[in-house]
Design an enzyme around this catalytic site. Structure first.
Site, PDB file in Angstrom:
ATOM      1  CB  THR B 156      60.482  47.734  43.421  1.00 19.22           C
ATOM      2  OG1 THR B 156      60.001  49.019  43.806  1.00 19.22           O
ATOM      3  CG2 THR B 156      59.314  46.789  43.300  1.00 19.22           C
ATOM      4  CE  LYS B 182      57.393  49.243  45.812  1.00 18.27           C
ATOM      5  NZ  LYS B 182      56.892  49.499  44.401  1.00 18.27           N
ATOM      6  CB  THR B 193      51.629  56.409  43.851  1.00 26.61           C
ATOM      7  OG1 THR B 193      50.834  57.523  44.151  1.00 26.61           O
ATOM      8  CG2 THR B 193      51.705  56.221  42.381  1.00 26.61           C
ATOM      9  CG  ASN B 405      62.589  54.723  36.033  1.00 27.85           C
ATOM     10  OD1 ASN B 405      61.925  53.740  36.333  1.00 27.85           O
ATOM     11  ND2 ASN B 405      62.852  55.704  36.886  1.00 27.85           N
TER      12      ASN B 405
END
Lengths: 410, 410
Positions: B156, B182, B193, B405
């Site tokens: 990502t 990833k 995670t 983010n």
């Protein structure tokens, strides 16, 4: 019962004085960096303190004073240096601060509580502190301006002073309660994560004060997070000097209820002020969880939402990234069924349901962005498990937070 | 035992093929966004998955497949959209991905595991996915370049592919084990995670695979944090196809030890790669806790250090703000005596003790800044309580993290 907000600050209740001075603890500061709050008579004293295993010297001193004596007559505060991780020398410095302040006021040193905030691990510049305490003694005043100067003298990276004063009536007598606090970074639910002082002229037992402070901390200061870091210095003090001359309140009667409600108003205001003024924050983020199965679950869910870095960054970007909200709820440790969750965002710009039954509604992204733009934004998550509710307060995560904390010491 | 790193990626073990293609799941992407890993024979399969209460559809599917069958022959992966919080439609999409892949390979759909990562809450663009799967089937290859394309097809916000291949010998036979993963944001200890796939041609029982994966996850992926957010899609899969033709390893003997050590090497490499490539990160932060009273305490302390936003921001600013380190240890919930802690920082630029007996040494700030400047920085905290040790990996907190983010979805 009617509670009125009044002008003024920490010295509004009868018999309290305040002062703030610039002692020069850190070079370059132009705002005051020390403050003193003093009562003309001894006060019943209550306090709650950080649960961090690493406790600053003043936390140790105040805990002793409050647990052993239960009374206090003054609080002296410095900002700039936290006096934490400073060993026996640090503790001796705290005791000296109490002793010097006591000398100025003509009282015993055990009657002086001490609060420090700022950089961990550095020794206090005692020469500056000594001069500061002398000057504080000379500057004590009932003037509202003095209260404001005191409120400024406890700030670190806060952008403005946080103070409030209220008045209500019991037994036909006006009672005042006032508070001030600081806190901007290293703010996370586990005690208040800040310095706070509340004064009142009500006559009330120490036991009821301590109980109220503890209970209300759980739903105010302990529901605030700026960055997930619980500090070494968190302290919240409540002093009641009885100068309103009401009959002593010693049980949970209707007079107590008035006090409790006023104390809650003060603490909620201060806690929200801390969240809104979080380091680098551009907006206050409020998360309310509805219909959780237990109170503990409601609190965990609300706190998890406002603590999530990803949610906080999305709010900064006015991005209605509800997946991050649901994700943060999912790892909170609280029980709920994702497939029956409703998530709503609201602000002065309107209200919008983003998620129904755990999946996205066909909402308007532009409207969502508009709703997330004002200074205060609320996320409401209805989990439909039971009847418990909780609210937590935080802020967005911004470039400025990183900037402030990448070079705080320099 | 001797474990050699070899060139190549996920298809290095005998009998495995890989492919990566650009299916166009999110507009504007130029790197591959889908990947396929397939074995020519069925594999024993083990997996560990997110503990988030909100689980993405592929997590539900994979858990069923692994718990019920215990074997699998392929893994199909898409990035761009997480297929989480997508209800029954999302689950049906996952099953369709498995079925279409199975058709390409001529196997049963229960033999195909599915992984998805990306935005939560959006539906998969199934037209693109269907074309992607067809193309993946045609592109499968033993070529190392195909492995690399597959490793790119699962990323990502990662800045580069994360892959490793090792070889060791048991019973005179060469065994290979390889991994790719990833993970860059939404990374926090509670399962891995991230998405991770490990392949091996060793013949080993499913039980030993599952035990090893679980144990080693605790000390590798679960010791990594980028931002404290545990995702809805975390999955780590281990496939063993037995093509090395060793005698089945079914107990914890010396052959098993070789495998365990190699698996640990793969998992540690991948976990550290994730931390180092944390969103916006400029450096890998390693925290080692020495002489804790219990293993649990050692892990809590190490994780608390690398998770603290304040410590992470200080590392970004190359500021030796050890007070934040000690503070983070203090609120971790683990027991230690602050007054006997030693804290050291080290990197290729040297090593420096910042704290002895819980207070600052008279260290050189310039040297401290120099030590904190390289790509990899280690913080070592010796608590002198017992004999337990733990290491955790994280990264610094930067402007770039906030930027990534604040507008990830757009």
């Amino acid at each position: 019962m009617s509670i009125q907000e009044i002008a003024g600050g920490i010295n509004s209740p009868k018999g309290f004085q305040a002062a703030g001075v610039l002692a020069g603890i850190k070079p370059g500061r132009t705002k005051p960096d020390m403050a003193l709050v003093a009562s003309r008579v001894p006060c019943a004293a209550a306090g709650v303190f950080t649960r961090n295993l690493v406790k600053a010297a003043p936390v140790l001193w105040d805990t002793e004073c409050i647990e052993q004596g239960g009374t206090a007559q003054a609080v002296v505060i410095n900002t700039g240096i936290a006096n934490a991780c400073t060993g026996s020398k640090g503790y001796a410095d705290t005791v000296e601060m109490a002793a010097l302040t006591a000398k100025e006021l003509g009282i015993r040193r055990e009657q002086v509580l001490v609060l420090s905030t700022g950089v961990i691990g550095k020794p206090l510049p005692m020469e500056s502190i000594r001069r500061g305490i002398q000057e504080l003694g000379r500057s004590l005043s009932r003037d509202p301006e003095a209260a404001h100067t005191a409120a400024e003298g406890i700030l670190t990276t806060d952008t403005h002073a946080k103070e409030i004063a209220l008045e209500f009536t019991i037994q036909g007598k006006p009672i005042r309660i006032a508070g001030m606090c600081k806190g901007s970074g290293m703010i996370h639910p586990n005690m208040g994560t800040m310095l706070g002082i509340i004064t009142t002229d009500m006559m009330i037992t120490r036991e009821l004060m301590q109980e109220s402070l503890k209970e209300l901390t759980e739903e105010t200061f302990n529901m605030v997070s700026v960055d997930g870091d619980t500090s070494t210095n968190d302290s919240l003090l409540l002093l009641a000097n009885g100068q309103a001359e009401n009959t002593l309140v010693s049980k949970r009667d209707s007079d107590f209820e008035c006090f409790y409600e006023a104390l809650k108003t003060v603490m909620t205001f201060l806690a929200k002020s801390i969240a809104a003024d979080g380091e680098g924050a551009t907006r206050l983020l409020e998360a309310t969880v509805l219909r959780a199965g237990t109170k503990e679950d409601a609190k965990r869910l609300a706190k998890s939402i406002i603590t999530s870095n990803l949610t906080k960054a999305a709010v900064f970007g006015t991005d209605a990234n509800w997946g991050r909200i649901l994700c943060a709820m999912g790892y909170s440790g609280a029980f709920f069924r994702p497939e029956q969750v409703e998530i709503r965002i609201s602000s002065e710009k309107g209200s919008l349901v983003l998620v129904e039954n755990g999946t996205a509604t066909d909402y308007d992204e532009e409207l969502a962005t508009a709703i997330l733009s004002p200074d205060k934004v609320t996320i409401t998550a209805d989990v439909q498990e039971g009847t418990e509710t909780a609210t937590a307060w935080g802020c967005d995560l911004t470039y400025e937070y990183v900037k402030i904390n990448a070079d705080y010491r320099s």
